[in-house]
Design a protein around this motif. Sequence first.
Motif, PDB file in Angstrom:
ATOM      1  N   CYS A 272     -12.123  -6.933   6.240  1.00 18.86           N
ATOM      2  CA  CYS A 272     -12.684  -5.448   6.204  1.00 18.86           C
ATOM      3  C   CYS A 272     -13.118  -4.880   5.006  1.00 18.86           C
ATOM      4  CB  CYS A 272     -11.755  -4.467   7.038  1.00 18.86           C
ATOM      5  SG  CYS A 272     -12.152  -3.016   7.546  1.00 18.86           S
TER       6      CYS A 272
ATOM      7  N   GLN B  89      -8.934  -1.096  10.546  1.00 22.12           N
ATOM      8  CA  GLN B  89     -10.153  -0.347  10.932  1.00 22.12           C
ATOM      9  C   GLN B  89     -11.101  -0.888  12.042  1.00 22.12           C
ATOM     10  OE1 GLN B  89     -12.854   0.660   7.684  1.00 22.12           O
ATOM     11  NE2 GLN B  89     -14.570   0.764   9.294  1.00 22.12           N
TER      12      GLN B  89
ATOM     13  N   GLU C 108      -4.388  -8.167  -4.619  1.00 20.05           N
ATOM     14  CA  GLU C 108      -4.680  -7.438  -5.884  1.00 20.05           C
ATOM     15  C   GLU C 108      -4.175  -8.387  -7.071  1.00 20.05           C
ATOM     16  OE1 GLU C 108      -6.838  -4.761  -5.593  1.00 20.05           O
ATOM     17  OE2 GLU C 108      -6.261  -3.664  -3.956  1.00 20.05           O
TER      18      GLU C 108
ATOM     19  N   ARG D  49      -0.384   1.401  -9.273  1.00 21.29           N
ATOM     20  CA  ARG D  49      -0.752   2.026  -7.996  1.00 21.29           C
ATOM     21  C   ARG D  49      -1.306   1.083  -6.916  1.00 21.29           C
ATOM     22  NH1 ARG D  49      -6.164   5.367  -8.223  1.00 21.29           N
ATOM     23  NH2 ARG D  49      -7.641   3.783  -8.815  1.00 21.29           N
TER      24      ARG D  49
ATOM     25  N   LEU E 128      -0.041  -2.304  -4.702  1.00 15.60           N
ATOM     26  CA  LEU E 128       0.971  -3.321  -3.916  1.00 15.60           C
ATOM     27  C   LEU E 128       0.457  -4.288  -3.218  1.00 15.60           C
ATOM     28  CD1 LEU E 128       3.210  -0.455  -2.561  1.00 15.60           C
ATOM     29  CD2 LEU E 128       3.913  -2.093  -4.407  1.00 15.60           C
TER      30      LEU E 128
ATOM     31  N   GLU F   7      -3.757   4.495   9.613  1.00 13.48           N
ATOM     32  CA  GLU F   7      -5.386   4.646   9.930  1.00 13.48           C
ATOM     33  C   GLU F   7      -5.842   5.247  11.100  1.00 13.48           C
ATOM     34  OE1 GLU F   7      -7.349   0.715   8.266  1.00 13.48           O
ATOM     35  OE2 GLU F   7      -5.491   0.238   8.632  1.00 13.48           O
TER      36      GLU F   7
ATOM     37  N   ILE G 294      -5.656   8.584  -2.485  1.00 13.92           N
ATOM     38  CA  ILE G 294      -4.658   8.193  -1.496  1.00 13.92           C
ATOM     39  C   ILE G 294      -5.319   8.151  -0.064  1.00 13.92           C
ATOM     40  CG2 ILE G 294      -2.778   9.639  -2.377  1.00 13.92           C
ATOM     41  CD1 ILE G 294      -3.595  12.166  -0.966  1.00 13.92           C
ATOM     42  N   ILE G 295      -6.525   8.345   0.082  1.00 18.51           N
ATOM     43  CA  ILE G 295      -7.109   8.117   1.401  1.00 18.51           C
ATOM     44  C   ILE G 295      -8.725   7.400   0.994  1.00 18.51           C
ATOM     45  CG2 ILE G 295      -8.228   9.035   3.414  1.00 18.51           C
ATOM     46  CD1 ILE G 295      -5.962  11.073   3.770  1.00 18.51           C
TER      47      ILE G 295
ATOM     48  N   GLY H 127     -13.394   7.402  10.812  1.00 18.73           N
ATOM     49  CA  GLY H 127     -12.150   7.157  10.170  1.00 18.73           C
ATOM     50  C   GLY H 127     -11.718   7.102   8.753  1.00 18.73           C
ATOM     51  N   PHE H 128     -10.312   6.854   8.556  1.00 20.04           N
ATOM     52  CA  PHE H 128      -9.832   6.700   7.586  1.00 20.04           C
ATOM     53  C   PHE H 128      -8.866   5.899   7.398  1.00 20.04           C
ATOM     54  CE2 PHE H 128      -8.331  10.676   8.939  1.00 20.04           C
ATOM     55  CZ  PHE H 128      -6.900  10.622   8.771  1.00 20.04           C
ATOM     56  N   GLY H 129      -8.326   5.459   6.187  1.00 23.87           N
ATOM     57  CA  GLY H 129      -7.002   4.675   5.992  1.00 23.87           C
ATOM     58  C   GLY H 129      -6.418   5.517   4.732  1.00 23.87           C
ATOM     59  N   LEU H 130      -4.974   6.026   5.157  1.00 24.75           N
ATOM     60  CA  LEU H 130      -4.127   6.519   4.206  1.00 24.75           C
ATOM     61  C   LEU H 130      -3.218   5.490   3.451  1.00 24.75           C
ATOM     62  CD1 LEU H 130      -2.430   9.912   4.486  1.00 24.75           C
ATOM     63  CD2 LEU H 130      -1.096   8.030   4.430  1.00 24.75           C
TER      64      LEU H 130
ATOM     65  N   ARG I  35       0.857   5.618  -1.707  1.00 27.73           N
ATOM     66  CA  ARG I  35       0.367   6.333  -2.586  1.00 27.73           C
ATOM     67  C   ARG I  35       0.806   8.004  -2.561  1.00 27.73           C
ATOM     68  NH1 ARG I  35      -4.972   4.184  -4.294  1.00 27.73           N
ATOM     69  NH2 ARG I  35      -4.460   1.878  -4.752  1.00 27.73           N
TER      70      ARG I  35
ATOM     71  N   ILE J 242       4.078   2.945  -8.270  1.00 29.26           N
ATOM     72  CA  ILE J 242       4.140   2.652  -6.705  1.00 29.26           C
ATOM     73  C   ILE J 242       5.226   1.907  -6.217  1.00 29.26           C
ATOM     74  CG2 ILE J 242       2.358   0.927  -6.687  1.00 29.26           C
ATOM     75  CD1 ILE J 242       1.095   2.550  -4.356  1.00 29.26           C
TER      76      ILE J 242
HETATM   77  O1  NSS Z   1      -9.606  -0.039   0.848  1.00 26.06           O
HETATM   78  S1  NSS Z   1      -9.517   1.344   1.572  1.00 26.06           S
HETATM   79  O2  NSS Z   1      -9.879   2.491   0.606  1.00 26.06           O
HETATM   80  N1  NSS Z   1     -10.242   1.725   2.846  1.00 26.06           N
HETATM   81  C1  NSS Z   1      -9.686   0.898   3.798  1.00 26.06           C
HETATM   82  O3  NSS Z   1      -9.152   0.122   3.815  1.00 26.06           O
HETATM   83  C2  NSS Z   1     -10.494   1.249   5.123  1.00 26.06           C
HETATM   84  N2  NSS Z   1     -10.932   0.240   6.093  1.00 26.06           N
HETATM   85  C3  NSS Z   1      -9.561   1.967   5.932  1.00 26.06           C
HETATM   86  C4  NSS Z   1     -10.204   2.872   7.189  1.00 26.06           C
HETATM   87  O4  NSS Z   1     -11.122   3.490   7.126  1.00 26.06           O
HETATM   88  N3  NSS Z   1      -9.423   2.589   8.324  1.00 26.06           N
HETATM   89  O5  NSS Z   1      -7.862   1.669   1.558  1.00 26.06           O
HETATM   90  C5  NSS Z   1      -7.292   2.939   1.995  1.00 26.06           C
HETATM   91  C6  NSS Z   1      -6.234   3.285   1.304  1.00 26.06           C
HETATM   92  C7  NSS Z   1      -6.487   3.511  -0.150  1.00 26.06           C
HETATM   93  O6  NSS Z   1      -7.139   5.014  -0.457  1.00 26.06           O
HETATM   94  C8  NSS Z   1      -5.068   3.600  -0.715  1.00 26.06           C
HETATM   95  O7  NSS Z   1      -4.480   4.743  -0.644  1.00 26.06           O
HETATM   96  C9  NSS Z   1      -4.262   2.512   0.138  1.00 26.06           C
HETATM   97  O8  NSS Z   1      -5.106   2.368   1.255  1.00 26.06           O
HETATM   98  N4  NSS Z   1      -4.638   1.306  -0.776  1.00 26.06           N
HETATM   99  C10 NSS Z   1      -3.360   0.746  -1.325  1.00 26.06           C
HETATM  100  N5  NSS Z   1      -2.123   1.323  -1.395  1.00 26.06           N
HETATM  101  C11 NSS Z   1      -1.309   0.456  -2.387  1.00 26.06           C
HETATM  102  N6  NSS Z   1      -1.751  -0.881  -2.808  1.00 26.06           N
HETATM  103  C12 NSS Z   1      -2.910  -1.216  -2.627  1.00 26.06           C
HETATM  104  N7  NSS Z   1      -3.256  -2.446  -3.155  1.00 26.06           N
HETATM  105  C13 NSS Z   1      -3.918  -0.474  -1.706  1.00 26.06           C
HETATM  106  N8  NSS Z   1      -5.173  -0.884  -1.629  1.00 26.06           N
HETATM  107  C14 NSS Z   1      -5.533   0.456  -0.744  1.00 26.06           C
END
Ligand code: NSS
Length: 432
Positions: free
Chosen positions: A165, A188, A211, A217, A219, A226, A356-357, A399-402, A406, A417
């Motif tokens: 994705c 997603q 990563e 920040r 993991l 999401e 964060i999102i 949509g979005f991913g949080l 974070r 983190i």
């Molecule tokens: O890569 S993102 O910015 N977006 C997506 O994965 C979309 N496919 C989500 C969606 O629209 N359903 O990751 C979303 C969030 C990002 O803002 C961070 O808050 C968190 O996920 N994120 C992480 N947190 C901790 N560690 C790592 N490696 C990490 N990568 C992304």
Amino acid sequence: MCPASHINDLLKEPVLDLDVEVRGWVHRTRSSGKIVFDVLRDATGIIQVTIKKGNLPDMEFESAQMSHIESSVIVRGRMFKDDRAPGGYEIRASSFTLVGTSAPYPITEYQSEELLLDNRHLWIRSREQTAIMKVKASLMKGARDWLNSNEFYEVTPPIFTQNACEGGVTLFKLKYFDDQAFLSQSAQMYLEALIFSLEKVYAITPSFRAEKSRTTRHLTEFWHLELEEAWTDSKLNMEIQENLVSAMVAKAVEERSEELKLLGRDVADLKEIVPPFKRVTYAQMIDRLKQKEFEIEWGADLGAAEERAVTEDEKVPTFVTNFPRECKAFYMKEDPDDPKTVKCADLLAPEGYGEIIGGSERETDLAKLLERLEANNIPTEAYQWYLDLRKFGSVPHSGFGLGVERVVRWVCKLEHIRDAVPFPRTVARVYP
Ligand code: NSS
């Protein structure tokens, strides 16, 4: 026999005319011959206990003398007011049962970060770690309460997938019988499929990213909240995010102000987290960065340093919208008013904590999607099912991913983190 009470319930409503019983672990202990002073902890708090020879059977007094830090014990006795004790009360024991002995505890006051990480299974008992986990639970409860009361369905997407994705570089590959699969980076695409039956969906799942960057920040395994909604554009998508984040923070403030204080977070800062959040475009962000002497041009992605520079003095989160198409994933909708950008928004936490999102309106034009997959050198075989979604009653959707950790890092003011999750997985660590 009286039933055991939780420590904080007793401190809130002391019982002075009856014996009370508490069960917990020895948090601190010292002894002076005929008297043992323990501080006991349970899931709710700590209380001082005095065990005096003569007030209980000798064998029980000896057990108390033998109880090292982290021994599990059951204590019965009377509560007395004592202004010097934590919480203002102590229990004078009339009975002491040692349930589980404890070997010499490897964690003492000043320890290296490595030793604490090696002993994470024990370190999570510390007051700071316990406070963080409680704040996290309240943030997640705040999220679920808000989502459920706004009629989003919680769904259960898969973790094994064949789709990248968020691009191939950070995928964990694994052998799937005679085939190959990946651990999910994001639910997603599956949530996009689910809006055609449920319209408003969310999922809270682990996501995996290989990563390599050792940052404060990232993991390799994080919890991802999401959400996907039919008939929703980028503007409404941002409104959902600011309401959701505000509800999460409000729940943490409501339930966990003591823990937040212990972590050094001023609850007054969090009370300012109410909609609307700030909104700036990527282009405005680049101008601001240039004013701050950053050598950055339109087209470059924003890293941690850039995000920090523009948000360290902010009190509320900031949406950064309209990134250049090339900076972002293939599925984001081109902005018809500014076609070199996409209808996306990253939400940056205040005080420099960063993204964060990540969210966007999704591209619904099949030809454009195919073009973007090709431009990104992504083979389309594994995406046929996803492309089908644009052929059978496609609708505008967003949509979005949080990133849950974070948000925890920001709300709890954590330097790293890894403290936002009990058993952190990073490039350097999968043990314990
Ligand atoms: O890569 S993102 O910015 N977006 C997506 O994965 C979309 N496919 C989500 C969606 O629209 N359903 O990751 C979303 C969030 C990002 O803002 C961070 O808050 C968190 O996920 N994120 C992480 N947190 C901790 N560690 C790592 N490696 C990490 N990568 C992304």
